[in-house]
Design an enzyme around this catalytic site. Sequence first.
Site, PDB file in Angstrom:
ATOM      1  N   ARG A 171       0.841  -1.220   0.000  1.00  0.00           N
ATOM      2  CA  ARG A 171       0.000   0.000   0.000  1.00  0.00           C
ATOM      3  C   ARG A 171       0.872   1.265   0.000  1.00  0.00           C
ATOM      4  NH1 ARG A 171      -2.490  -3.753  -0.823  1.00  0.00           N
ATOM      5  NH2 ARG A 171      -4.166  -4.690   0.401  1.00  0.00           N
ATOM      6  N   SER A 248     -11.774   1.230   3.884  1.00  0.00           N
ATOM      7  CA  SER A 248     -11.034   0.835   5.083  1.00  0.00           C
ATOM      8  C   SER A 248     -10.377   2.058   5.701  1.00  0.00           C
ATOM      9  CB  SER A 248      -9.949  -0.177   4.731  1.00  0.00           C
ATOM     10  OG  SER A 248     -10.534  -1.321   4.212  1.00  0.00           O
ATOM     11  N   GLU A 344      -5.657   5.091   7.040  1.00  0.00           N
ATOM     12  CA  GLU A 344      -5.326   4.924   5.624  1.00  0.00           C
ATOM     13  C   GLU A 344      -5.665   6.169   4.789  1.00  0.00           C
ATOM     14  OE1 GLU A 344      -6.085   1.006   3.720  1.00  0.00           O
ATOM     15  OE2 GLU A 344      -7.107   2.182   2.210  1.00  0.00           O
TER      16      GLU A 344
HETATM   17  P1  NAP Z   1      -9.511  -9.570   5.020  1.00  0.00           P
HETATM   18  O1  NAP Z   1      -9.664 -10.303   3.745  1.00  0.00           O
HETATM   19  O2  NAP Z   1     -10.347  -9.931   6.191  1.00  0.00           O
HETATM   20  O3  NAP Z   1      -7.978  -9.610   5.460  1.00  0.00           O
HETATM   21  C1  NAP Z   1      -7.550  -8.936   6.627  1.00  0.00           C
HETATM   22  C2  NAP Z   1      -6.034  -8.962   6.647  1.00  0.00           C
HETATM   23  O4  NAP Z   1      -5.594 -10.296   6.573  1.00  0.00           O
HETATM   24  C3  NAP Z   1      -5.387  -8.234   5.491  1.00  0.00           C
HETATM   25  O5  NAP Z   1      -4.252  -7.588   5.993  1.00  0.00           O
HETATM   26  C4  NAP Z   1      -4.983  -9.325   4.542  1.00  0.00           C
HETATM   27  O6  NAP Z   1      -3.788  -9.030   3.838  1.00  0.00           O
HETATM   28  C5  NAP Z   1      -4.700 -10.461   5.479  1.00  0.00           C
HETATM   29  N1  NAP Z   1      -4.955 -11.754   4.827  1.00  0.00           N
HETATM   30  C6  NAP Z   1      -6.142 -12.400   4.714  1.00  0.00           C
HETATM   31  N2  NAP Z   1      -5.970 -13.582   4.081  1.00  0.00           N
HETATM   32  C7  NAP Z   1      -4.671 -13.659   3.776  1.00  0.00           C
HETATM   33  C8  NAP Z   1      -3.871 -14.635   3.113  1.00  0.00           C
HETATM   34  N3  NAP Z   1      -4.398 -15.778   2.644  1.00  0.00           N
HETATM   35  N4  NAP Z   1      -2.550 -14.391   2.969  1.00  0.00           N
HETATM   36  C9  NAP Z   1      -2.006 -13.243   3.428  1.00  0.00           C
HETATM   37  N5  NAP Z   1      -2.695 -12.293   4.063  1.00  0.00           N
HETATM   38  C10 NAP Z   1      -4.008 -12.492   4.248  1.00  0.00           C
HETATM   39  O7  NAP Z   1      -9.600  -7.998   4.797  1.00  0.00           O
HETATM   40  P2  NAP Z   1     -10.772  -7.027   4.352  1.00  0.00           P
HETATM   41  O8  NAP Z   1     -10.644  -5.834   5.182  1.00  0.00           O
HETATM   42  O9  NAP Z   1     -12.097  -7.720   4.253  1.00  0.00           O
HETATM   43  O10 NAP Z   1     -10.294  -6.660   2.874  1.00  0.00           O
HETATM   44  C11 NAP Z   1     -10.349  -7.603   1.795  1.00  0.00           C
HETATM   45  C12 NAP Z   1      -9.183  -7.347   0.869  1.00  0.00           C
HETATM   46  O11 NAP Z   1      -9.269  -6.009   0.351  1.00  0.00           O
HETATM   47  C13 NAP Z   1      -7.833  -7.440   1.587  1.00  0.00           C
HETATM   48  O12 NAP Z   1      -6.908  -8.030   0.692  1.00  0.00           O
HETATM   49  C14 NAP Z   1      -7.506  -5.998   1.857  1.00  0.00           C
HETATM   50  O13 NAP Z   1      -6.109  -5.738   1.955  1.00  0.00           O
HETATM   51  C15 NAP Z   1      -8.082  -5.336   0.618  1.00  0.00           C
HETATM   52  N6  NAP Z   1      -8.303  -3.903   0.803  1.00  0.00           N
HETATM   53  C16 NAP Z   1      -7.450  -3.048   0.182  1.00  0.00           C
HETATM   54  C17 NAP Z   1      -7.570  -1.683   0.334  1.00  0.00           C
HETATM   55  C18 NAP Z   1      -6.622  -0.773  -0.381  1.00  0.00           C
HETATM   56  O14 NAP Z   1      -5.996  -1.170  -1.351  1.00  0.00           O
HETATM   57  N7  NAP Z   1      -6.472   0.431   0.060  1.00  0.00           N
HETATM   58  C19 NAP Z   1      -8.585  -1.164   1.134  1.00  0.00           C
HETATM   59  C20 NAP Z   1      -9.457  -2.060   1.739  1.00  0.00           C
HETATM   60  C21 NAP Z   1      -9.298  -3.422   1.593  1.00  0.00           C
HETATM   61  P3  NAP Z   1      -3.706  -8.026   2.584  1.00  0.00           P
HETATM   62  O15 NAP Z   1      -4.064  -6.685   3.099  1.00  0.00           O
HETATM   63  O16 NAP Z   1      -2.247  -8.115   2.208  1.00  0.00           O
HETATM   64  O17 NAP Z   1      -4.601  -8.532   1.530  1.00  0.00           O
END
Ligand code: NAP
Length: 348
Positions: A171, A248, A344
Amino acid sequence: MTARSLPDFVERDVDLAARTTLALPGRAAYFAELKSTAQLAMLAREPALRTMRRFVIGAGSNLVLTGDFDGLVMKVAIGGRQLVEENDDAWVVRVGAGEDWHQLVMWTLAQGWPGLENLALIPGTVGAAPIQNIGAYGLEMADRLLSLESVDTLTGKPVPLDHAGCRFGYRDSVFKQQGWHLDGQRLITHVSLRLPRRWQARTRYAELAAELERRQLASPSARQIAEAVIAIRRRKLPDPATLPNAGSFFHNPRVSGSLAERLATAHPELPRYPQPDGSVKLAAAWLIERSGWKGRDLGRVGMYERQALVLVNRGGAHGAEVIALARAVQADVSQRFGVELTPEPIFL
Ligand code: NAP
């Protein structure tokens, strides 16, 4: 800028609330919607700009307005999407920075070019995507970006950047490292993406895998993955049109291996994702929920009941209320887990 010298596309005293998804009050002294790089060159010829604060916005989906802005807000509205190269390895598309990210994802899939499906329904513009290296479900912008075109807003000079020049991290990019996303010094005009012909589905994230299994898709196509991602996001995330939010609100924190171990002893169910550098990534939503903030309000803002990581404006809130809630959540998570959450969105 004096009234005489204002290019006609620069407006004065413009309401920003409707131009941001969190819908907080705030006005810009000057506001320019930029549909071409020629307009940027015109702005750069304006001497008063050199002493004026500048800020760049796209869809306003990652922005907290804390009050009025006494400078020039430049909204990027440069459009266009084009296949510029097709070879044995990939399709290369060049896209205007003002295009909507999700529309781009759906357009590439409709053309039969896979590669962006895990990033479906991420809010914001194409130009904002490389700045924080957007990512979801195991795929990030850095995996697909070939190069980008930016402009120095003071001189109007083009500054192209290749992949290495973007210095991507989690990010993170050179735009954040240099503070260009805060001071409006660089504006991204176009982004070129490389979509691989030898495509492989990325379905290792548990939530995505479960959704695909529920749909009985053992070998999903890119479009089917996008549909699954869209379904997950629609279930969890509020639509800013009905409940204003900025997605987020906190980064998922990385902590030392020793802290993660201590936390896991006290909370065996804590989700932990070990990183190659020895640190451990934690889920901010889990920490916020366990600190009692899921679905809880403070004033006219609150942490969303279906996804604790999303801060929502229940109606009529001011930036100060957002700051107060963010601080309260940070304090409770810090006290309970010893983990510091960082917001963020950008505060203006
Ligand atoms: P989530 O899927 O519940 O995941 C929460 C955290 O766990 C995140 O940090 C995610 O890493 C990590 N995670 C989950 N499964 C994983 C795996 N198999 N291997 C490695 N790390 C894992 O999160 P959520 O809030 O519902 O969001 C869904 C996805 O959207 C996530 O990938 C999140 O990062 C992404 N997102 C991105 C942004 C952005 O780009 N600004 C904003 C909101 C959400 P990662 O963050 O590395 O994926």
